[in-house]
Write an enzyme that holds these catalytic residues in place. Structure first.
Site, PDB file in Angstrom:
ATOM      1  N   GLU A 318       0.857  -1.099   0.163  1.00 47.90           N
ATOM      2  CA  GLU A 318       0.011  -0.038   0.028  1.00 47.90           C
ATOM      3  C   GLU A 318       0.703   1.143  -0.040  1.00 47.90           C
ATOM      4  OE1 GLU A 318      -3.329   1.965   2.939  1.00 47.90           O
ATOM      5  OE2 GLU A 318      -2.157   0.271   3.867  1.00 47.90           O
ATOM      6  N   HIS A 319       1.568   1.536   0.955  1.00 47.82           N
ATOM      7  CA  HIS A 319       2.653   2.701   1.141  1.00 47.82           C
ATOM      8  C   HIS A 319       4.041   2.200   0.896  1.00 47.82           C
ATOM      9  CE1 HIS A 319      -0.680   3.380   4.080  1.00 47.82           C
ATOM     10  NE2 HIS A 319      -0.939   4.312   3.331  1.00 47.82           N
TER      11      HIS A 319
END
Length: 433
Positions: A318-319
Site C-alpha cells: 500500500e505505502h
C-alpha cells in the site's frame, strides 16, 4: 540474494484468521438481509454497545456536535479538505470527455456519469479517523455524487465529534453513527430507515474489508483493502531513527499491520531494529504497534539498489517510502504499489492525514491490479454511438452481417442487414416470406 534479519508470522496463520472473519461476516450480512433494522441494532449493541433512538444524526444534532469542536480543529479540517478537494479536481480535469468522427457520419463518444449514491465508511473503533472522511466524502462530491451516506462508529460509547465535523464539512448528505459489518451491509442492501447506495468506499478492519468483498457485485466498491501496510526502502545514507519512527507510524494502526524494511545496508537494518525496540515501550499506541511489529514486521538486506526495487515490487504494498539518495528513481523502477513517498522530507503520515492525495489504498497485494481511491472511482465512464451517413450505415451494416455470421449470430447479422437495406437498398433474403 536478500538476507532476512526479521521474519513475519507464516502466511498460513494469517489465512486461518481470515477464514474465521469470513464466516462471521457471512452470517451478519445474511441476518441483516432478513431482519433489516432489527438486526442492525442488535449487532451495534453487541459490537459497539451503541443503540440510540436513531443511528442517523439530525441536522440539529450535527450542528450541535460541530459547534462543540475547537476552532483550531475545524480550521485544520478545512485546510486538509481543501488539499484533498484540489487534488481530486485536478484528477477530474485529467479525465477527458470526447466525441470523434471515425467515418463520415459515424460519431463515437465518451462521457463520465457519477454514481447516484455512495456510501462512505469512516473507521473509528480504535481512533477518530477524521482523515477518512476527507478522502471518501470530499472525493465523491468532487465527482458529482448526489447522495453521500457516511457511517462511522462511536468510540467507547461516545460520539466522535471531530469525525462528525469532518463528515459534515466534507459534504455528507446523511451522517450515521453506525460501524462495522452492520454499517456496510445496511448501506449495501438497505433497510426500512436507510436507502441503499450504489458504491461503498473507505478503509476499515478485516471485518469491514470482508463485508465489502462479499457484497461486491451487488454494489460497487472502491477496492479491496485490509490492514495498513508500510514498506520502507533505504540505502546506506538513510537514518535508522527515521526508518524506525516511520515503520511504527503505520504499525500503530492495528496488531495486524505489516511494517517492512528493505535496505542495502546491514548496519541500517540492525540499527533500525534496535531503534524500533527502543521506541516501542514508550509509545502510547504500543498495544497495537508492538504485536504488529512482532508478528508482521520484516527486515531484508539486499546487495544493490537494483535488488532493492526488484524485491520491493514483489510485496505490492500500500505505502512505499523511499529513503535513498535518488528517491525519484522509484518512479522508473517500481510498478506495484499504492502510493510512493519520495525522500526523507515526505512521510506516509503526510499522505494519511494532510497532503491531499487519497489515503484509501490497495492492500494484500491488490496493488498488482489497481491503484487507490480517486475521483474516477465514483464515475461511470460510458460510451455512445451515432451513425447518420447512409454510405457508412451501408458499410457497417454489411460488415456487421458478415462478422456476425462467422460467429453464428444470425440475429445480430439481421440487424446489420436491415441498416444496409435501409441505407442502400440491399436485399433481405431472409425476409422474403
Amino acid at each position: 540474494m536478500a538476507e532476512i534479519l526479521k521474519h513475519a508470522v507464516p502466511k498460513a496463520e494469517v489465512a486461518a484468521s481470515l477464514g474465521q472473519v469470513r464466516e462471521t461476516v457471512t452470517d451478519v450480512i445474511a441476518d441483516i438481509r432478513e431482519r433489516g433494522d432489527a438486526a442492525v441494532r442488535e449487532y451495534s449493541e453487541k459490537f459497539d454497545r451503541w443503540s440510540p433512538d436513531s443511528f442517523r444524526l439530525s441536522t440539529e444534532e450535527v450542528e450541535k456536535i460541530v459547534a462543540s469542536v475547537p476552532q483550531q480543529v475545524i480550521d485544520d479540517i478545512t485546510f486538509v479538505q481543501r488539499q484533498v478537494r484540489d487534488f481530486a479536481r485536478h484528477q477530474l480535469d485529467s479525465m477527458g470527455e470526447f466525441e470523434v468522427e471515425t467515418l463520415p457520419g459515424v460519431r463515437l463518444g465518451q462521457k463520465h456519469i457519477p454514481v447516484q449514491a455512495a456510501g462512505a465508511y469512516i473507521p473509528g473503533g480504535r481512533y477518530p479517523l477524521t482523515a477518512s472522511a476527507h478522502m471518501t466524502i470530499v472525493t465523491a462530491k468532487v465527482a458529482g455524487v448526489e447522495r453521500v451516506v457516511a457511517c462511522t462508529p462511536p468510540i467507547h460509547g461516545e460520539i466522535p465529534a471531530a469525525t462528525v465535523a469532518a463528515m459534515h464539512l466534507a459534504g455528507a448528505d446523511e451522517i450515521w453513527l453506525l460501524g462495522g459489518v452492520q454499517a456496510v451491509a445496511a448501506m449495501a442492501v438497505g433497510t426500512a430507515t436507510m436507502e441503499p447506495v450504489n458504491l461503498i468506499a473507505g478503509p476499515g478492519n478485516a471485518y469491514v474489508a470482508e463485508a465489502k468483498r462479499q457484497l461486491f457485485g451487488e454494489i460497487g466498491i472502491d477496492l479491496f483493502a485490509g490492514p495498513t501496510e508500510i514498506l520502507v526502502l533505504a540505502d546506506d545514507r538513510a537514518d535508522p531513527f527515521v526508518c524506525a519512527v516511520d515503520l511504527l507510524s503505520q504499525a500503530e494502526h492495528g496488531p495486524d499491520s505489516p511494517a517492512v524494511l528493505i535496505t542495502t545496508s546491514r548496519e541500517v537494518a540492525e540499527r533500525t531494529i534496535a531503534e524500533v525496540e527502543r521506541l516501542l515501550p514508550g509509545m502510547p499506541t504500543r498495544d497495537y504497534a508492538e504485536p504488529a511489529w512482532r508478528n508482521h514486521g520484516q527486515v531484508h538486506v539486499v546487495g544493490s539498489i537494483d535488488e532493492l526495487y526488484e524485491l520491493a515490487d514483489t510485496f505490492a504494498f500500500e505505502h512505499v517510502e523511499v529513503l535513498t539518495a535518488d528517491p525519484r528513481l522509484a518512479l522508473e523502477r517500481m510498478t506495484q504499489y499504492g502510493a510512493l513517498f519520495l525522500g526523507e522530507g515526505t512521510c506516509v503520515s503526510f499522505g494519511d492525514k494532510v497532503i491531499g492525495t487519497n489515503h484509501v489504498l490497495p492492500t494484500r497485494g491488490a496493488a498488482r491490479y489497481t491503484g487507490g481511491l480517486w475521483v474516477g472511482k465514483y464515475l461511470k465512464t460510458v460510451t455512445y454511438q451515432e451513425v447518420t451517413d447512409t454510405a457508412s450505415q451501408a458499410l457497417l451494416g454489411r460488415l456487421c452481417g458478415r462478422a456476425s455470421r462467422v460467429e453464428l449470430f444470425e440475429g445480430h447479422a439481421r440487424s446489420g442487414d436491415v441498416r444496409a437495406a435501409r441505407a442502400a437498398g440491399d436485399a433481405l433474403p431472409w425476409n422474403e416470406a
